[in-house]
Design an enzyme around this catalytic site. Structure first.
Site, PDB file in Angstrom:
ATOM      1  N   TYR A  35      15.008  24.924  -8.860  1.00 53.08           N
ATOM      2  CA  TYR A  35      13.931  24.911  -7.868  1.00 53.08           C
ATOM      3  C   TYR A  35      13.827  23.495  -7.315  1.00 53.08           C
ATOM      4  CZ  TYR A  35       9.774  25.743  -5.263  1.00 53.08           C
ATOM      5  OH  TYR A  35       8.903  25.879  -4.206  1.00 53.08           O
ATOM      6  N   GLN A  52       7.264  33.150  -5.180  1.00 54.51           N
ATOM      7  CA  GLN A  52       8.187  34.234  -4.784  1.00 54.51           C
ATOM      8  C   GLN A  52       9.644  33.861  -5.075  1.00 54.51           C
ATOM      9  OE1 GLN A  52       5.997  32.708  -2.914  1.00 54.51           O
ATOM     10  NE2 GLN A  52       6.780  32.049  -0.934  1.00 54.51           N
ATOM     11  N   ASN A  54       5.013  22.644  -7.226  1.00 60.07           N
ATOM     12  CA  ASN A  54       3.546  22.548  -7.218  1.00 60.07           C
ATOM     13  C   ASN A  54       2.954  23.540  -8.224  1.00 60.07           C
ATOM     14  OD1 ASN A  54       3.629  25.049  -5.997  1.00 60.07           O
ATOM     15  ND2 ASN A  54       3.046  24.316  -3.977  1.00 60.07           N
ATOM     16  N   GLN A  87       3.652   7.051  -6.684  1.00 53.38           N
ATOM     17  CA  GLN A  87       3.487   8.414  -7.194  1.00 53.38           C
ATOM     18  C   GLN A  87       2.320   9.120  -6.525  1.00 53.38           C
ATOM     19  OE1 GLN A  87       6.148   9.714  -9.108  1.00 53.38           O
ATOM     20  NE2 GLN A  87       6.702   7.767  -8.191  1.00 53.38           N
ATOM     21  N   HIS A 118       3.012  11.381  -3.546  1.00 54.87           N
ATOM     22  CA  HIS A 118       3.668  12.687  -3.693  1.00 54.87           C
ATOM     23  C   HIS A 118       2.733  13.830  -3.339  1.00 54.87           C
ATOM     24  CE1 HIS A 118       7.642  12.198  -5.366  1.00 54.87           C
ATOM     25  NE2 HIS A 118       7.222  11.270  -6.191  1.00 54.87           N
ATOM     26  N   GLU A 168       4.077  11.278 -17.614  1.00 57.31           N
ATOM     27  CA  GLU A 168       5.439  11.572 -17.161  1.00 57.31           C
ATOM     28  C   GLU A 168       6.263  10.281 -17.093  1.00 57.31           C
ATOM     29  OE1 GLU A 168       5.667  12.622 -13.052  1.00 57.31           O
ATOM     30  OE2 GLU A 168       7.583  13.655 -13.284  1.00 57.31           O
ATOM     31  N   HIS A 169       5.699   9.278 -16.389  1.00 53.31           N
ATOM     32  CA  HIS A 169       6.370   7.970 -16.281  1.00 53.31           C
ATOM     33  C   HIS A 169       5.469   6.909 -16.879  1.00 53.31           C
ATOM     34  CE1 HIS A 169       7.539  10.193 -12.527  1.00 53.31           C
ATOM     35  NE2 HIS A 169       8.732   9.938 -13.012  1.00 53.31           N
ATOM     36  N   ASP A 180      13.421   7.347  -9.955  1.00 57.54           N
ATOM     37  CA  ASP A 180      13.315   8.550  -9.129  1.00 57.54           C
ATOM     38  C   ASP A 180      14.618   8.840  -8.397  1.00 57.54           C
ATOM     39  OD1 ASP A 180      10.750   9.164  -9.793  1.00 57.54           O
ATOM     40  OD2 ASP A 180       9.829   8.371  -7.971  1.00 57.54           O
ATOM     41  N   GLU A 207      14.044  41.305 -51.529  1.00 52.19           N
ATOM     42  CA  GLU A 207      13.336  41.672 -50.293  1.00 52.19           C
ATOM     43  C   GLU A 207      13.271  43.184 -50.121  1.00 52.19           C
ATOM     44  OE1 GLU A 207      15.156  39.604 -46.983  1.00 52.19           O
ATOM     45  OE2 GLU A 207      14.224  37.701 -47.545  1.00 52.19           O
ATOM     46  N   HIS A 217      21.523  45.573 -47.177  1.00 49.06           N
ATOM     47  CA  HIS A 217      21.975  44.173 -47.136  1.00 49.06           C
ATOM     48  C   HIS A 217      22.688  43.833 -48.450  1.00 49.06           C
ATOM     49  CE1 HIS A 217      19.036  43.861 -43.909  1.00 49.06           C
ATOM     50  NE2 HIS A 217      19.358  42.599 -43.688  1.00 49.06           N
TER      51      HIS A 217
HETATM   52  N1  LIG Z   1       8.317  16.155 -11.757  1.00 46.51           N
HETATM   53  C1  LIG Z   1       9.274  15.970 -10.846  1.00 46.51           C
HETATM   54  O1  LIG Z   1      10.395  15.684 -11.174  1.00 46.51           O
HETATM   55  C2  LIG Z   1       8.960  16.132  -9.393  1.00 46.51           C
HETATM   56  C3  LIG Z   1       9.910  15.823  -8.415  1.00 46.51           C
HETATM   57  C4  LIG Z   1       9.576  16.022  -7.085  1.00 46.51           C
HETATM   58  C5  LIG Z   1       8.333  16.549  -6.775  1.00 46.51           C
HETATM   59  N2  LIG Z   1       7.459  16.804  -7.773  1.00 46.51           N
HETATM   60  C6  LIG Z   1       6.177  17.431  -7.528  1.00 46.51           C
HETATM   61  O2  LIG Z   1       6.470  18.720  -7.017  1.00 46.51           O
HETATM   62  C7  LIG Z   1       5.409  19.119  -6.202  1.00 46.51           C
HETATM   63  C8  LIG Z   1       5.966  19.637  -4.893  1.00 46.51           C
HETATM   64  O3  LIG Z   1       4.973  20.391  -4.289  1.00 46.51           O
HETATM   65  P1  LIG Z   1       5.094  20.914  -2.794  1.00 46.51           P
HETATM   66  O4  LIG Z   1       3.857  21.684  -2.508  1.00 46.51           O
HETATM   67  O5  LIG Z   1       5.448  19.780  -1.916  1.00 46.51           O
HETATM   68  O6  LIG Z   1       6.366  21.862  -2.770  1.00 46.51           O
HETATM   69  P2  LIG Z   1       6.753  23.175  -3.588  1.00 46.51           P
HETATM   70  O7  LIG Z   1       8.109  23.534  -3.120  1.00 46.51           O
HETATM   71  O8  LIG Z   1       6.558  23.000  -5.035  1.00 46.51           O
HETATM   72  O9  LIG Z   1       5.731  24.288  -3.101  1.00 46.51           O
HETATM   73  C9  LIG Z   1       5.779  24.834  -1.826  1.00 46.51           C
HETATM   74  C10 LIG Z   1       5.546  26.338  -1.933  1.00 46.51           C
HETATM   75  O10 LIG Z   1       4.260  26.589  -2.491  1.00 46.51           O
HETATM   76  C11 LIG Z   1       3.824  27.855  -2.067  1.00 46.51           C
HETATM   77  N3  LIG Z   1       2.415  27.822  -1.689  1.00 46.51           N
HETATM   78  C12 LIG Z   1       1.794  26.849  -0.988  1.00 46.51           C
HETATM   79  N4  LIG Z   1       0.501  27.197  -0.786  1.00 46.51           N
HETATM   80  C13 LIG Z   1       0.333  28.421  -1.353  1.00 46.51           C
HETATM   81  C14 LIG Z   1      -0.771  29.324  -1.491  1.00 46.51           C
HETATM   82  N5  LIG Z   1      -1.966  29.017  -1.008  1.00 46.51           N
HETATM   83  N6  LIG Z   1      -0.576  30.464  -2.160  1.00 46.51           N
HETATM   84  C15 LIG Z   1       0.623  30.787  -2.680  1.00 46.51           C
HETATM   85  N7  LIG Z   1       1.704  29.985  -2.566  1.00 46.51           N
HETATM   86  C16 LIG Z   1       1.564  28.815  -1.932  1.00 46.51           C
HETATM   87  C17 LIG Z   1       4.650  28.250  -0.871  1.00 46.51           C
HETATM   88  O11 LIG Z   1       5.399  29.369  -1.192  1.00 46.51           O
HETATM   89  C18 LIG Z   1       5.559  27.057  -0.613  1.00 46.51           C
HETATM   90  O12 LIG Z   1       6.879  27.472  -0.324  1.00 46.51           O
HETATM   91  C19 LIG Z   1       4.492  17.925  -6.042  1.00 46.51           C
HETATM   92  O13 LIG Z   1       3.403  18.120  -6.911  1.00 46.51           O
HETATM   93  C20 LIG Z   1       5.319  16.743  -6.508  1.00 46.51           C
HETATM   94  O14 LIG Z   1       4.534  15.746  -7.115  1.00 46.51           O
HETATM   95  C21 LIG Z   1       7.750  16.645  -9.060  1.00 46.51           C
HETATM   96  N1  LIG Z   2       8.586  10.953  -8.925  1.00 45.22           N
HETATM   97  C1  LIG Z   2       9.098  12.300  -8.839  1.00 45.22           C
HETATM   98  C2  LIG Z   2       9.012  12.901 -10.223  1.00 45.22           C
HETATM   99  O1  LIG Z   2       7.730  12.925 -10.675  1.00 45.22           O
HETATM  100  C3  LIG Z   2      10.514  12.390  -8.395  1.00 45.22           C
HETATM  101  C4  LIG Z   2      10.781  11.925  -7.022  1.00 45.22           C
HETATM  102  C5  LIG Z   2      11.638  12.433  -6.128  1.00 45.22           C
HETATM  103  N2  LIG Z   2      11.606  11.663  -5.026  1.00 45.22           N
HETATM  104  C6  LIG Z   2      10.781  10.691  -5.250  1.00 45.22           C
HETATM  105  N3  LIG Z   2      10.261  10.856  -6.443  1.00 45.22           N
HETATM  106 ZN   LIG Z   3       8.503   9.849  -7.115  1.00 42.68          ZN
END
Ligand SMILES: NC(=O)c1ccc[n+]([C@@H]2O[C@H](COP(=O)([O-])OP(=O)(O)OC[C@H]3O[C@@H](n4cnc5c(N)ncnc54)[C@H](O)[C@@H]3O)[C@@H](O)[C@H]2O)c1
Ligand SMILES: N[C@H](CO)Cc1c[nH]c[nH+]1
Ligand SMILES: [Zn+2]
Length: 435
Positions: A135, A196, A219, A264, A267, A332-333, A366, A420, A425
């Site tokens: 993903y 989905q 997310n 961060q 994001h 996380e970090h 990152d 047992e 067995h």
């Molecule tokens: N931990 C990591 O390594 C890392 C790396 C990059 C990003 N992140 C995190 O990932 C997250 C990315 O989130 P994003 O939103 O940009 O993208 P995402 O791809 O995770 O989510 C987008 C999807 O969320 C769904 N969505 C949005 N609103 C909705 C609703 N109301 N109901 C149902 N589905 C809904 C939609 O289907 C959409 O395609 C951020 O929190 C970011 O901090 C983490």
């Molecule tokens: N900080 C994110 C992980 O929590 C990863 C990322 C991708 N691009 C930039 N940052």
């Molecule tokens: Zn980052």
């Protein structure tokens, strides 16, 4: 807090523990509403396949998909994107990919075996998973770096099919994401996201093959969906909104620390940035740096809200106390921006990734330091590890008894089996015993 860019806490305050718990309580706030929505999406995709995927994608990502051909990208689209990006970008992606690959090769687990005196062989065989779904988030920002971080360890492990899902809001998808998929060797790309997409990977649809494991950050909808399909397929971890915790002795440039917190915060509104420092005057400096540096950032509004809702500058009594608090948070970090940072490493117990010294900005991790940026969030670093090659390898035990070994083991097994009450067995083991 009114008018302030970020809240200030003091670890000596009586109610500090309570205040910290409130600050960290991300899941407790969001879960109930989101889980109901996600359960409905999973059920619809499981029952109606592509049709439901298309409906939800059109609704949440503002697309006008008609059929599966509209969300499947052929391999040629990836190579075209690779040819379209600037040379500087291609070189940066290739440089990062090479470093990520080199780091992850160290994680490869090897099969092993040993032979006992009677000729019995015991061991463990390592095999790659057959198919995985990665993903790649794409709702609010696009993440070519996450393509590399997810796909490269899978390829290093030897996974046959690495299928990627990535949302394309309003049909827009960055060339860099597709170019990264080409460089990392992704096998199939589907331009869908959210719950989905997770459902489609878990259960399969007419056009999306079911996989054995789903990995990657996303997310809250993605995180909830992964949690819900766990058991039907494997998942890596729940990697939610990004987090950074900085421990500073007050001697690093406050602008550097402020920008690390902002890196961060930008994001996601729900991202979390926390600074622990014993020096109150330094916290003042970081606060004014934050005010000043926010201005002009393209994602200032997201970062501002993240700092206001979930950020904190915390004055601690000592660096020792900072480490204790950090171990409790399990960020996380974790940036340890102090003199002689290495000396604190043995005391750090819970953190997804540890960045040591004043020069080690989390942002380097990152993109291109080499270690994975898909890391456990929301305190799960207490029991989870970074995404790695080991996530894509399975272990099978290997047992090959000699006749003599079967005789020795058979006698013991027979006794234990009777204890047992499992007579079949006991006889199965007993047939191989030389009476
Ligand atoms: N931990 C990591 O390594 C890392 C790396 C990059 C990003 N992140 C995190 O990932 C997250 C990315 O989130 P994003 O939103 O940009 O993208 P995402 O791809 O995770 O989510 C987008 C999807 O969320 C769904 N969505 C949005 N609103 C909705 C609703 N109301 N109901 C149902 N589905 C809904 C939609 O289907 C959409 O395609 C951020 O929190 C970011 O901090 C983490
Ligand atoms: N900080 C994110 C992980 O929590 C990863 C990322 C991708 N691009 C930039 N940052
Ligand atoms: Zn980052």
């Amino acid at each position: 807090m009114a008018g302030k860019v970020i809240r200030r806490l003091k670890a000596v305050d009586q109610d500090f523990g309570k205040q910290l718990d409130c600050l960290l309580a991300w899941e407790a706030v969001a879960n109930d509403q989101v889980e109901a929505i996600v359960a409905e999406i999973l059920q619809q995709v499981r029952s109606h396949g592509d049709k439901a995927v298309i409906e939800y994608t059109n609704r949440f990502d503002h697309r006008a998909l008609k059929g599966a051909e509209d969300f499947f990208l052929p391999a040629s689209a990836l190579t075209v994107a690779l040819g379209r990006i600037r040379t500087e970008e291609r070189e940066a992606l290739e440089f990062a990919a090479e470093r990520v690959r080199r780091y992850h090769k160290h994680q490869l687990q090897e099969s092993w075996r040993y032979t006992e005196a009677d000729g019995t062989v015991l061991g463990q065989q390592i095999t790659p998973m057959r198919s995985v779904g990665i993903y790649v988030p794409g709702g609010k920002a696009s993440y070519p770096s996450s393509v590399l971080m997810n796909a490269i360890p899978a390829k290093v492990a030897g996974v046959d099919a690495v299928n990627m899902v990535v949302p394309a809001p309003k049909g827009k998808l960055s060339d860099l994401v597709l170019a990264a998929a080409a460089i990392a060797g992704v096998d199939k790309v589907f331009t869908i996201g959210g719950a989905q997409a997770v459902a489609a990977l878990a259960y399969g649809t007419e056009s999306i093959p079911a996989v054995d494991k789903i990995v990657g950050p996303g997310n809250i909808f993605v995180a909830s969906a992964k949690r819900a399909v766990f058991g039907h397929v494997a998942i890596d971890m729940i990697a939610g909104p990004s987090e950074i915790l900085v421990i500073c002795d007050g001697q690093t440039d406050p602008d550097w620390i402020a920008m690390d917190l902002l890196s961060q915060a930008e994001h996601d509104e729900q991202a979390q940035s926390i600074l622990l420092c014993p020096d109150g005057a330094f916290l003042d400096q970081v606060e004014s740096s934050l005010q000043r540096l926010l201005v002009g950032l393209p994602r200032a509004e997201i970062a501002r809200q993240s700092l206001a809702d979930r950020g904190a500058l915390i004055q601690v009594e000592s660096l020792q106390q900072a480490i204790q608090i950090s171990n409790g948070i399990a960020p996380e970090h974790l940036e340890v921006s102090v003199k002689d940072a290495e000396s604190y490493l043995p005391e750090i117990r819970n953190a997804g990734a540890i960045f040591l010294g004043r020069y080690t900005a989390e942002a380097l991790g990152d993109y291109c330091a080499g270690p994975n940026h898909v890391l456990p969030t929301s305190g799960t670093a207490r029991f989870s590890s970074p995404l790695g090659v080991y996530d894509f390898q399975k272990r099978s035990s290997v047992i090959h008894c000699s006749a003599e070994g079967a005789d020795t083991l058979g006698r013991v097994a027979r006794t234990l089996a009777r204890g047992e009450g499992l007579e079949a067995h006991a006889r199965s083991a007993g047939f191989r015993v030389k009476e």
